[in-house]
Design an enzyme around this catalytic site. Sequence first.
Site, short mmCIF file in Angstrom:
data_model
loop_
_atom_site.label_atom_id
_atom_site.label_comp_id
_atom_site.label_asym_id
_atom_site.label_seq_id
_atom_site.Cartn_x
_atom_site.Cartn_y
_atom_site.Cartn_z
N LYS A 84 30.96 -5.35 14.20
CA LYS A 84 30.52 -4.75 12.95
C LYS A 84 31.62 -4.79 11.89
O LYS A 84 31.44 -5.32 10.80
CB LYS A 84 30.08 -3.30 13.18
CG LYS A 84 28.93 -3.15 14.16
CD LYS A 84 27.64 -3.70 13.60
CE LYS A 84 26.43 -3.27 14.40
NZ LYS A 84 26.37 -3.80 15.76
N ASP A 140 31.60 6.58 20.93
CA ASP A 140 31.24 5.20 20.63
C ASP A 140 31.36 5.02 19.12
O ASP A 140 30.58 5.58 18.36
CB ASP A 140 29.80 4.95 21.10
CG ASP A 140 29.30 3.54 20.79
OD1 ASP A 140 30.02 2.77 20.12
OD2 ASP A 140 28.18 3.21 21.22
N TRP A 172 21.59 4.29 20.84
CA TRP A 172 22.80 3.95 21.60
C TRP A 172 23.32 5.14 22.40
O TRP A 172 23.80 4.97 23.53
CB TRP A 172 23.86 3.39 20.66
CG TRP A 172 23.35 2.18 19.95
CD1 TRP A 172 23.06 2.04 18.63
CD2 TRP A 172 22.98 0.93 20.57
NE1 TRP A 172 22.55 0.78 18.38
CE2 TRP A 172 22.49 0.09 19.55
CE3 TRP A 172 23.02 0.45 21.88
CZ2 TRP A 172 22.05 -1.21 19.80
CZ3 TRP A 172 22.57 -0.84 22.13
CH2 TRP A 172 22.10 -1.65 21.10
#
Length: 363
Positions: free
Chosen positions: A199, A175, A105
């Site tokens: 999540k 992030d 990511w």
Amino acid sequence: YEIGVRLVGSEMCIRDRPMDVLKQAQKDFISYGESGMNVMEMSHRSAEYQSIIDTAEADLRELLNIPDNYDVLFLQGGASMQFAMVPMNLMTKHKKIHAVNTGQWSRKAIAEAKKFGEVNVVASSEDKTFSYIPKLSAELFTPDADYVHITSNNTIYGTKYTKLPPVGNLPLVSDMSSCILSEEINVADYGLIYAGAQKNIGPAGVTIVIARKDLVENAPEDIPTMLRYKTHADNGSMFNTPPTYAIYIAGLVFKHLKKLGGVSEMEKINREKAAMLYDFLDNSSLFSATVSGADRSMMNVPFVTGDAELDKEFVAEAKKAGLVNLKGHRSVGGMRASIYNAMPEDGVRTLIAFMAEFEAKHR
């Protein structure tokens, strides 16, 4: 969802949301309060919905102790949209950023940022399959950059930052898609935080951005309207129709966390869950964790047997036992247990018990 363990048929392990949240959503499904409508049917301009989004923001601010000089935005497009929105809004003066590469990511965020300016990758853990967080020193973060980007928790590789990089006066952008609300943070340490909700918060569809107001205000005016943070800050996240139901569920989760005792209590639970699993792995004669030391994630625990065929057998047998989504990412192999906020301790204990039984059969 990326829950690594689910007890089939058990109320305690329903995917990404606790049961009290699901039951409240079920109760509200036909009619939210006295409105006669499901939240999905409401006008986002109605008084009922305004109360929902205002309360969600207030509760999130309380949970994270967000300072008044930060905007809280409920956006769309996932964290992947933020890979572009962040540089468009913040990479404006020097046209350069510093970034740390710790996994898939962060690598995607770096690739997107390169479309808007220079990206200086100050450190990377790619040399060892992203199994650690690089050591970072202050001299790496020269002042000729607009911000520093990190990924706080790395889902695929099971690593996390245990201390923040020494970025000086540069805004730190993180992030936090896979770790937001899992442990206490000091929001003031960051210039901007972004997180996909799916999540630890709720269903996919809403992305939370927490941004320092001066960074929002100083963005160029020639950014496309929907990609400019100020557009959403000035309109209370309702410039256009927001992901109303996802925000409503997120609000229920925020209330659940407050009832639980807040983020500090959630962190305590998460540390206990992770400690149990890592302790088993560290003392197992068959399984081993792929990350060692202080960089271990509390949310994602990759592990292997050392035999690819045995790993496959374990995943297959676990599925039969009702323990699902344990197959590791193809770049790492092995297994991965994702033990996000809604995963109870009993779920982790069940996984450990199955692993012990599997180990006994394969001595």
